[in-house]
Scaffold this active site. Structure first.
Site, PDB file in Angstrom:
ATOM      1  N   HIS A   1      -8.126   2.334   6.653  1.00 29.69           N
ATOM      2  CA  HIS A   1      -7.608   1.068   5.755  1.00 29.69           C
ATOM      3  C   HIS A   1      -8.630   1.037   4.316  1.00 29.69           C
ATOM      4  O   HIS A   1      -8.283   0.854   3.344  1.00 29.69           O
ATOM      5  CB  HIS A   1      -7.882  -0.211   6.388  1.00 29.69           C
ATOM      6  CG  HIS A   1      -6.803  -0.529   7.728  1.00 29.69           C
ATOM      7  ND1 HIS A   1      -7.266  -0.726   8.715  1.00 29.69           N
ATOM      8  CD2 HIS A   1      -5.558  -0.346   7.586  1.00 29.69           C
ATOM      9  CE1 HIS A   1      -6.259  -1.086   9.773  1.00 29.69           C
ATOM     10  NE2 HIS A   1      -5.029  -0.627   8.893  1.00 29.69           N
TER      11      HIS A   1
ATOM     12  N   LYS B   1       2.516 -12.332  17.659  1.00 26.59           N
ATOM     13  CA  LYS B   1       1.572 -11.433  18.339  1.00 26.59           C
ATOM     14  C   LYS B   1       0.145 -12.026  18.760  1.00 26.59           C
ATOM     15  O   LYS B   1      -0.232 -13.094  17.934  1.00 26.59           O
ATOM     16  CB  LYS B   1       1.037 -10.266  17.376  1.00 26.59           C
ATOM     17  CG  LYS B   1       2.225  -9.063  17.402  1.00 26.59           C
ATOM     18  CD  LYS B   1       1.716  -7.857  16.590  1.00 26.59           C
ATOM     19  CE  LYS B   1       2.714  -6.824  16.276  1.00 26.59           C
ATOM     20  NZ  LYS B   1       2.380  -5.950  15.489  1.00 26.59           N
TER      21      LYS B   1
ATOM     22  N   ARG C   1       0.210   7.796   6.702  1.00 27.98           N
ATOM     23  CA  ARG C   1      -0.410   8.517   7.308  1.00 27.98           C
ATOM     24  C   ARG C   1       0.036  10.066   7.558  1.00 27.98           C
ATOM     25  O   ARG C   1      -0.585  11.196   7.436  1.00 27.98           O
ATOM     26  CB  ARG C   1      -0.951   7.952   8.804  1.00 27.98           C
ATOM     27  CG  ARG C   1      -2.132   6.890   8.443  1.00 27.98           C
ATOM     28  CD  ARG C   1      -2.340   6.300   9.838  1.00 27.98           C
ATOM     29  NE  ARG C   1      -1.127   5.642  10.327  1.00 27.98           N
ATOM     30  CZ  ARG C   1      -1.165   4.483  11.241  1.00 27.98           C
ATOM     31  NH1 ARG C   1      -2.047   4.538  11.742  1.00 27.98           N
ATOM     32  NH2 ARG C   1      -0.009   4.170  11.674  1.00 27.98           N
TER      33      ARG C   1
ATOM     34  N   SER D   1      -5.575   1.080  14.406  1.00 29.88           N
ATOM     35  CA  SER D   1      -6.414   0.118  14.801  1.00 29.88           C
ATOM     36  C   SER D   1      -5.939   0.219  16.114  1.00 29.88           C
ATOM     37  O   SER D   1      -7.062  -0.308  17.162  1.00 29.88           O
ATOM     38  CB  SER D   1      -5.859  -1.208  14.258  1.00 29.88           C
ATOM     39  OG  SER D   1      -6.134  -1.198  12.936  1.00 29.88           O
TER      40      SER D   1
HETATM   41  O1  PNS Z   1      -0.994  -3.200   9.480  1.00 31.64           O
HETATM   42  P1  PNS Z   1       0.730  -3.258   9.886  1.00 31.64           P
HETATM   43  O2  PNS Z   1       0.911  -4.231  10.895  1.00 31.64           O
HETATM   44  O3  PNS Z   1       1.331  -2.176   9.770  1.00 31.64           O
HETATM   45  O4  PNS Z   1       1.305  -4.335   8.724  1.00 31.64           O
HETATM   46  C1  PNS Z   1       2.714  -4.686   8.722  1.00 31.64           C
HETATM   47  C2  PNS Z   1       2.997  -5.925   7.485  1.00 31.64           C
HETATM   48  C3  PNS Z   1       1.970  -6.840   7.620  1.00 31.64           C
HETATM   49  C4  PNS Z   1       2.872  -5.093   6.102  1.00 31.64           C
HETATM   50  C5  PNS Z   1       4.195  -6.249   7.917  1.00 31.64           C
HETATM   51  O5  PNS Z   1       4.698  -6.606   9.203  1.00 31.64           O
HETATM   52  C6  PNS Z   1       4.966  -7.294   7.068  1.00 31.64           C
HETATM   53  O6  PNS Z   1       4.945  -7.414   6.029  1.00 31.64           O
HETATM   54  N1  PNS Z   1       4.872  -8.553   7.568  1.00 31.64           N
HETATM   55  C7  PNS Z   1       5.246  -9.823   7.192  1.00 31.64           C
HETATM   56  C8  PNS Z   1       6.795 -10.104   7.346  1.00 31.64           C
HETATM   57  C9  PNS Z   1       7.871  -9.427   6.378  1.00 31.64           C
HETATM   58  O7  PNS Z   1       7.806  -9.654   5.307  1.00 31.64           O
HETATM   59  N2  PNS Z   1       8.697  -8.685   7.269  1.00 31.64           N
HETATM   60  C10 PNS Z   1       9.849  -8.334   6.434  1.00 31.64           C
HETATM   61  C11 PNS Z   1       9.555  -6.707   5.714  1.00 31.64           C
HETATM   62  S1  PNS Z   1      10.856  -5.736   6.461  1.00 31.64           S
END
Ligand code: PNS
Length: 163
Positions: A17, A41, A90, A128
């Site tokens: 990150h 979560k 990645r 993570s």
């Molecule tokens: O670190 P991560 O868990 O891969 O991040 C995922 C994240 C936070 C980018 C994604 O879950 C997100 O944007 N969540 C907010 C909800 C949202 O906007 N969902 C619709 C997108 S399809």
């Protein structure tokens, strides 16, 4: 002025990150690291703890701001007046989910673009989840996360076990 958002769970933040944060910060005027509070979560760290940890490990980057968010990323981008969402890729396994997410976000608001940065090779295996798994079995995680983060992870795992 280019304001970008790098969103994620950061539970905990890893060197992978940080690699993306540094590179995204170098190509934007302001980089907002959006820390997701996902009530569905149960993360290892609360959103406040993740914000504190991220603030500490990015304190040398003057154009980086750490901001928690809830709900839709695209709404958060609008609220922050950010035109670009940055995500790290990645490997090919990330691609399908990231493509789906970026296309959904584009449908919701076509004014916000998603920009992908490929994670530096030395961090392409890192997540993570694996960091937490190694730490939970007492393994050394200092090659995956900064010393400060490693201490917080170890402390938190001990605290959870003593409850
Ligand atoms: O670190 P991560 O868990 O891969 O991040 C995922 C994240 C936070 C980018 C994604 O879950 C997100 O944007 N969540 C907010 C909800 C949202 O906007 N969902 C619709 C997108 S399809």
């Amino acid at each position: 002025m280019l304001r970008a958002i790098y969103p994620g769970s950061f539970d905990p933040v890893t060197y992978g990150h940080l690699d993306i944060i540094e590179r995204a910060a170098s190509i934007s005027d302001e980089l907002i690291v959006g820390v997701l509070q996902n009530k569905a979560k149960t993360p290892l760290f609360s959103v406040e703890e993740r914000v504190t940890i991220l603030s500490e490990v990015t304190k040398n980057l003057k154009n980086v701001k750490i901001v928690p968010f809830e709900g839709l990323l695209i709404d958060f981008a609008k609220q922050m007046d950010a035109k670009v969402i940055v995500r790290g890729l990645r490997a090919i396994t990330d691609f399908e989910y990231e493509l789906q997410m970026s296309q959904t976000n584009r449908k919701l608001n076509a004014d916000v673009e998603t920009l992908f940065l490929t994670t530096s090779l030395e961090y392409s295996y890192l997540s993570s989840t694996t960091v937490k798994e190694v730490a939970s079995f007492g393994g050394d995680i200092t090659q995956f996360v900064p010393e400060f983060v490693a201490e917080k992870v170890t402390e938190k795992i001990k605290e959870r076990r003593s409850k």
